[in-house]
Scaffold this active site. Structure first.
Site, PDB file in Angstrom:
ATOM      1  N   ASP A  65     -17.745  -6.477 -33.339  1.00 35.78           N
ATOM      2  CA  ASP A  65     -16.765  -5.402 -33.542  1.00 35.78           C
ATOM      3  C   ASP A  65     -16.876  -4.814 -34.944  1.00 35.78           C
ATOM      4  OD1 ASP A  65     -16.031  -6.319 -31.108  1.00 35.78           O
ATOM      5  OD2 ASP A  65     -14.099  -7.144 -31.722  1.00 35.78           O
ATOM      6  N   LEU A  69     -10.390  -2.441 -27.789  1.00 35.93           N
ATOM      7  CA  LEU A  69     -11.215  -1.390 -28.396  1.00 35.93           C
ATOM      8  C   LEU A  69     -11.303  -1.587 -29.912  1.00 35.93           C
ATOM      9  CD1 LEU A  69      -9.895   1.676 -26.335  1.00 35.93           C
ATOM     10  CD2 LEU A  69     -11.917   0.283 -25.892  1.00 35.93           C
ATOM     11  N   SER A 102       2.780   1.638 -42.072  1.00 35.55           N
ATOM     12  CA  SER A 102       2.002   2.193 -40.973  1.00 35.55           C
ATOM     13  C   SER A 102       2.931   3.098 -40.177  1.00 35.55           C
ATOM     14  CB  SER A 102       1.502   1.057 -40.079  1.00 35.55           C
ATOM     15  OG  SER A 102       1.134   1.572 -38.819  1.00 35.55           O
ATOM     16  N   GLU A 138     -11.262 -12.266 -40.277  1.00 35.21           N
ATOM     17  CA  GLU A 138     -10.645 -12.483 -38.957  1.00 35.21           C
ATOM     18  C   GLU A 138     -10.730 -13.966 -38.571  1.00 35.21           C
ATOM     19  OE1 GLU A 138     -10.391  -9.468 -36.413  1.00 35.21           O
ATOM     20  OE2 GLU A 138      -9.647 -10.726 -34.787  1.00 35.21           O
ATOM     21  N   GLU A 145     -21.295  -8.852 -23.288  1.00 38.46           N
ATOM     22  CA  GLU A 145     -19.940  -9.332 -23.592  1.00 38.46           C
ATOM     23  C   GLU A 145     -19.927 -10.846 -23.746  1.00 38.46           C
ATOM     24  OE1 GLU A 145     -17.729  -7.323 -25.025  1.00 38.46           O
ATOM     25  OE2 GLU A 145     -17.787  -6.085 -23.217  1.00 38.46           O
ATOM     26  N   HIS A 146     -19.268 -11.292 -24.804  1.00 40.36           N
ATOM     27  CA  HIS A 146     -19.179 -12.722 -25.138  1.00 40.36           C
ATOM     28  C   HIS A 146     -20.553 -13.310 -25.427  1.00 40.36           C
ATOM     29  CE1 HIS A 146     -14.854 -13.321 -24.595  1.00 40.36           C
ATOM     30  NE2 HIS A 146     -14.945 -12.395 -23.650  1.00 40.36           N
ATOM     31  N   THR A 147     -21.437 -12.467 -25.911  1.00 37.00           N
ATOM     32  CA  THR A 147     -22.751 -12.949 -26.342  1.00 37.00           C
ATOM     33  C   THR A 147     -22.828 -13.048 -27.861  1.00 37.00           C
ATOM     34  OG1 THR A 147     -23.427 -10.650 -26.138  1.00 37.00           O
ATOM     35  CG2 THR A 147     -24.137 -12.118 -24.376  1.00 37.00           C
ATOM     36  N   SER A 198      -8.238  -4.067 -34.388  1.00 41.14           N
ATOM     37  CA  SER A 198      -8.160  -4.972 -35.546  1.00 41.14           C
ATOM     38  C   SER A 198      -9.380  -4.832 -36.452  1.00 41.14           C
ATOM     39  CB  SER A 198      -7.941  -6.423 -35.110  1.00 41.14           C
ATOM     40  OG  SER A 198      -8.758  -6.740 -34.035  1.00 41.14           O
ATOM     41  N   ALA A 206      -6.069  -3.396 -26.683  1.00 41.37           N
ATOM     42  CA  ALA A 206      -6.737  -2.805 -25.523  1.00 41.37           C
ATOM     43  C   ALA A 206      -8.217  -3.166 -25.487  1.00 41.37           C
ATOM     44  CB  ALA A 206      -6.565  -1.289 -25.541  1.00 41.37           C
TER      45      ALA A 206
HETATM   46  C1  GLA Z   1     -13.892  -9.565 -29.017  1.00 40.34           C
HETATM   47  C2  GLA Z   1     -14.526 -10.194 -30.250  1.00 40.34           C
HETATM   48  C3  GLA Z   1     -16.026  -9.883 -30.309  1.00 40.34           C
HETATM   49  C4  GLA Z   1     -16.710 -10.225 -28.997  1.00 40.34           C
HETATM   50  C5  GLA Z   1     -15.943  -9.639 -27.803  1.00 40.34           C
HETATM   51  C6  GLA Z   1     -16.488 -10.120 -26.490  1.00 40.34           C
HETATM   52  O1  GLA Z   1     -13.926  -8.177 -29.117  1.00 40.34           O
HETATM   53  O2  GLA Z   1     -13.902  -9.731 -31.427  1.00 40.34           O
HETATM   54  O3  GLA Z   1     -16.603 -10.577 -31.390  1.00 40.34           O
HETATM   55  O4  GLA Z   1     -16.886 -11.609 -28.859  1.00 40.34           O
HETATM   56  O5  GLA Z   1     -14.572  -9.981 -27.850  1.00 40.34           O
HETATM   57  O6  GLA Z   1     -17.781  -9.661 -26.299  1.00 40.34           O
END
Ligand code: GLA
Length: 393
Positions: free
Chosen positions: A174, A126, A69, A162, A35-37, A129, A124
């Site tokens: 994502d 997940l 939508s 994005e 996460e956040h990598t 977007s 959430a």
């Molecule tokens: C969001 C961002 C991703 C990622 C995560 C954290 O989902 O869209 O690119 O940075 O946060 O891991």
């Protein structure tokens, strides 16, 4: 999702039921670890979900694109020559961002009628977007025959949309998971080189359960961009000692020796999270290969701890959901997933205790926060695709 109902809805909005729209689907994603990598050029291990966004789309003879939508009241019709403008804070900015990117590649837009319908909870963590972005990118390029764009090109394009149109400096995880996900596999992705491998996820008597805090991520965008900037600052502190452009380029051992060169304690902790999390992804991948789910779960727990203490993106709701889960015998791993600041946790739970897990976590969480969580039993699914509805219509 009942596709026949979606057709009915489409025709109630756009009429003319003899002219059937085509149907595309893009999943959401859950990140198992890492996460956040991604925006630090590191490793991630996400999976595509069975939940996602459907797009029903039909060419029209007008010089506009219509967006509707069944999840949001807001609908609009935008003239082809006004497509590059953002519409307040509305959901249509995700498809508009994709259209803007396609036009930058000189792909000419024509009139369309579009209906989006999602079953991923919004805000959430997940990737609702990225799911809207990828279903738009794949649906439009398929219909417009822009077949020289590969799936990875679409993934990069959606990330640019994005970053540039929506204004969140997200990494590529994502969109990559939503585009390239594969049933029953986790996607082990190197976000620097975009090399990836599909790793089989064999859960042997365990299940992946997502728990939603039901706390919407109010400040997510601004806090997210703040973390991105903090990591860039860490790079500038470390760069004179080890030349690097992103934190993901150095190992934990290298960082450990030079971490004191970061004068600001907060920035040091941010870097510690990213670099240790990167190592955890590598370890988690070998656990999956070895079938060592217990160690995999321990890495998930360690990931949450670092996100809470070093990266500070959890908060009382996520921490409570994780603590309540970790108390239960038969839960071998629990962590927040996604950007944080609210959203969901992912839990590795022995199948026979799932009902007990849900009951206990719900009561502990409600007692502390006054909010009811929602649980989802995750199936790992494929990435974006067109759905052949001939049999259904
Ligand atoms: C969001 C961002 C991703 C990622 C995560 C954290 O989902 O869209 O690119 O940075 O946060 O891991």
């Amino acid at each position: 999702m009942n596709i026949d109902k979606l057709f009915e809805y489409f025709f109630s909005v756009y009429s003319n039921p003899t002219d059937k729209p085509r149907v595309f689907f893009a999943p959401g994603r859950v990140n198992l670890i890492g996460e956040h990598t991604d925006y630090n050029g590191g490793f991630v291990l996400p999976c595509a979900l069975q939940y996602g966004t459907y797009l029903l789309i039909r060419p029209s003879s007008t010089d506009s694109i219509k967006f509707a939508s069944n999840n949001f009241d807001f609908r609009c019709e935008i003239k082809l020559n006004e497509l590059s403008e953002k519409v307040d804070n509305k959901w249509v900015n995700y498809p508009l961002g994709i259209i803007d990117q396609l036009r930058q590649l000189n792909i000419e837009m024509t009139g369309f009628e579009m209906l989006f319908s999602g079953d991923i909870p919004n805000s959430a963590g997940l990737s609702s977007s990225a799911s809207i972005e990828m279903v738009t990118a794949y649906g439009l390029t398929t219909i417009l025959n822009a077949t020289d764009l590969s799936m990875v090109d679409l993934v990069k394009l959606a990330q640019r949309a994005e970053n540039q149109f929506v204004g969140v400096n997200c990494g590529i995880m994502d969109q990559f998971a939503v585009g390239m996900g594969s049933k029953d596999h986790a996607l082990f992705l190197n976000c620097q080189t975009l090399e990836y491998k599909n790793i089989p996820v064999l859960l042997n008597g365990f299940a992946l359960i997502i728990a939603n805090t039901n706390k919407s991520r109010g400040l997510a965008g601004s806090k997210y961009n703040e973390r991105v900037a903090e990591c860039q600052l860490a790079v500038t502190y470390l760069n004179p000692l080890i030349p690097l452009s992103k934190l993901g380029e150095i190992s934990y051992m290298q960082f450990y020796k030079i971490q004191d060169q970061i004068p600001d304690e907060l920035i040091r902790r941010r870097a510690r999270h990213v670099i240790s999390e990167n190592q955890r992804v590598l370890n988690a991948v070998s656990c999956l290969y070895k079938g060592d789910l217990v160690q995999f779960g321990a890495l998930m727990n360690a990931s949450h701890e670092s996100l809470r203490d070093n990266y500070e993106v959890t908060g009382v709701e996520l921490d409570t959901l994780v603590e309540e889960a970790q108390k239960i015998h038969g839960v071998i791993g629990a962590r927040m997933t996604g950007a944080g600041f609210g959203g969901c946790t992912v839990n590795l739970v022995r199948k026979d205790i799932i009902p007990v897990f849900m009951e206990k976590v719900e009561s502990g969480y409600f007692a502390k926060t006054g909010i009811r969580p929602i649980f989802y039993h995750t199936e790992i699914s494929d990435g974006v695709k067109e759905i052949n509805c001939k049999s259904k219509i």
